[in-house]
Design an enzyme around this catalytic site. Structure first.
Site, PDB file in Angstrom:
ATOM      1  N   MET A  30       8.454  56.469   5.592  1.00 38.77           N
ATOM      2  CA  MET A  30       9.468  57.471   5.590  1.00 38.77           C
ATOM      3  C   MET A  30      10.506  57.137   4.420  1.00 38.77           C
ATOM      4  O   MET A  30      11.541  57.476   4.198  1.00 38.77           O
ATOM      5  CB  MET A  30      10.335  57.196   7.069  1.00 38.77           C
ATOM      6  CG  MET A  30       9.646  57.502   8.174  1.00 38.77           C
ATOM      7  SD  MET A  30      10.428  58.296   9.626  1.00 38.77           S
ATOM      8  CE  MET A  30      11.328  56.871   9.680  1.00 38.77           C
ATOM      9  N   GLY A  36       8.124  45.293   1.477  1.00 39.38           N
ATOM     10  CA  GLY A  36       7.344  45.507   2.291  1.00 39.38           C
ATOM     11  C   GLY A  36       6.514  46.580   2.255  1.00 39.38           C
ATOM     12  O   GLY A  36       5.086  46.540   2.397  1.00 39.38           O
ATOM     13  N   HIS A  37       6.802  47.757   1.775  1.00 37.09           N
ATOM     14  CA  HIS A  37       6.080  48.793   1.738  1.00 37.09           C
ATOM     15  C   HIS A  37       5.217  48.708   0.498  1.00 37.09           C
ATOM     16  O   HIS A  37       3.998  49.041   0.410  1.00 37.09           O
ATOM     17  CB  HIS A  37       6.992  50.105   1.191  1.00 37.09           C
ATOM     18  CG  HIS A  37       7.890  50.581   2.471  1.00 37.09           C
ATOM     19  ND1 HIS A  37       9.158  50.515   2.516  1.00 37.09           N
ATOM     20  CD2 HIS A  37       7.485  51.106   3.681  1.00 37.09           C
ATOM     21  CE1 HIS A  37       9.625  51.041   3.439  1.00 37.09           C
ATOM     22  NE2 HIS A  37       8.749  51.455   4.330  1.00 37.09           N
TER      23      HIS A  37
END
Length: 321
Positions: A30, A36-37
């Site tokens: 999103m 982390g992404h």
């Protein structure tokens, strides 16, 4: 790095890559990307020749009183962060719920505004709850049992929205593999079950929680934490680690472990949504840790709802007995 807005263009691009004999990996997000992404992107590169990152704030998973309108967004910053990682395509659709004729949506990159409930509104109308998605969209996917516990207790439409938008992304991007973080363990399990039950030809890879230097689980919402709230929120990860240590020392009572975590978070000023130890497959509550479980927590600090969890195995002595 190609930025794609239209569904048919995305599908055509993906099909061309697969026709050339290459695998395509999808990393659904999103946006407002963090490390982390980016770790999910690195994992995706291990499974396919081409990587697609989708950036779409999905209105279907937000209830009227939730933070759709204030969810952090920074598409330009996201593109800059992804540039060094060898991503082949960014899928940043205008809208996946067919509202173009009625709305100018700002959620995913075009002009518009939000009302106080977080619903999208156009220049000439404000949507009520019943027609948030317009007249055109009325099909939803519900993973019945796995959607009910944990987050599903207080967010009854959340996983319906997640399952539906992920199914739409799978149908548009047509990936061979999709990568999900396990910070929201329940979401990962819901997607795995949907893929199994509906026969999607997509391999699902779950990645461990990415944590910041202080141990907090990385989340786009962390930007809303004040320094004091962030410091207090560390009680979540700290108490979960303490629970894991207790299990290695042969504590198997779920009730005692949950009580410890609840007290630690409450003492730090947090408001607990849930703290539960559940079976990793069924997500049903357990009384004792005699099979693989996940200790899942959702708690509020400073008006920000944070998720965290830790996967636990039975004590070695039980496995050997």
């Amino acid at each position: 790095m190609k930025v794609i807005k239209e569904k048919q263009e995305m599908r055509s691009w993906s099909r061309a890559m697969r026709k050339a004999g290459n695998r395509v990996a999808l990393v659904p997000t999103m946006g407002f990307l963090h490390s982390g992404h980016l770790a999910l992107v690195e994992e995706a590169k291990k499974h396919a020749q081409h990587v697609v990152v989708s950036i779409y704030v999905n209105p279907g998973q937000f209830a009227p009183n939730e933070d759709f309108g204030s969810y952090p967004r920074d598409i330009d910053g996201d593109l800059q962060k992804l540039q060094p990682f060898g991503v082949d395509a960014i899928f940043n659709p205008f809208d996946l719920y067919e509202r173009h004729s009625r709305l100018n949506t700002s959620a995913n990159g075009i002009a518009g505004s939000h009302d106080t409930k977080g619903f999208l509104q156009s220049d000439d109308s404000t949507l009520c709850e019943d027609d948030t998605y317009g007249q055109e969209h009325e099909t939803w996917i519900q993973v019945e049992k796995l959607s009910k516990p944990l987050c599903g207790q207080n967010r009854p439409i959340f996983f319906r929205g997640v399952a539906t938008v992920v199914a739409k992304l799978f149908n548009i991007v047509e990936p061979d593999v999709a990568i999900f973080g396990k910070k929201d363990f329940q979401q990962w399990r819901v997607i795995c079950r949907m893929v199994r039950d509906l026969d999607f030809a997509v391999d699902i890879v779950g990645c461990p929680i990415a944590r910041d230097f202080d141990g907090i689980a990385m989340s786009s919402r962390n930007v809303h934490l004040s320094p004091t709230d962030r410091c207090q929120a560390l009680s979540i990860s700290r108490s979960l680690r303490e629970a894991a240590e207790s299990v290695t020392e042969c504590e198997v009572s779920a009730q005692l472990l949950v009580e410890h975590v609840r007290k630690a978070i409450t003492a730090a000023g947090g408001k607990i949504d849930y703290a539960s130890i559940v079976d990793q497959e069924t997500l049903k509550d357990v009384r004792e840790i005699r099979a693989p479980v996940v200790f899942a927590v959702a708690a509020w600090f400073g008006g920000v709802r944070l998720l965290d969890n830790i996967e636990l195995q039975p004590p070695q002595s039980l496995l050997e007995s």
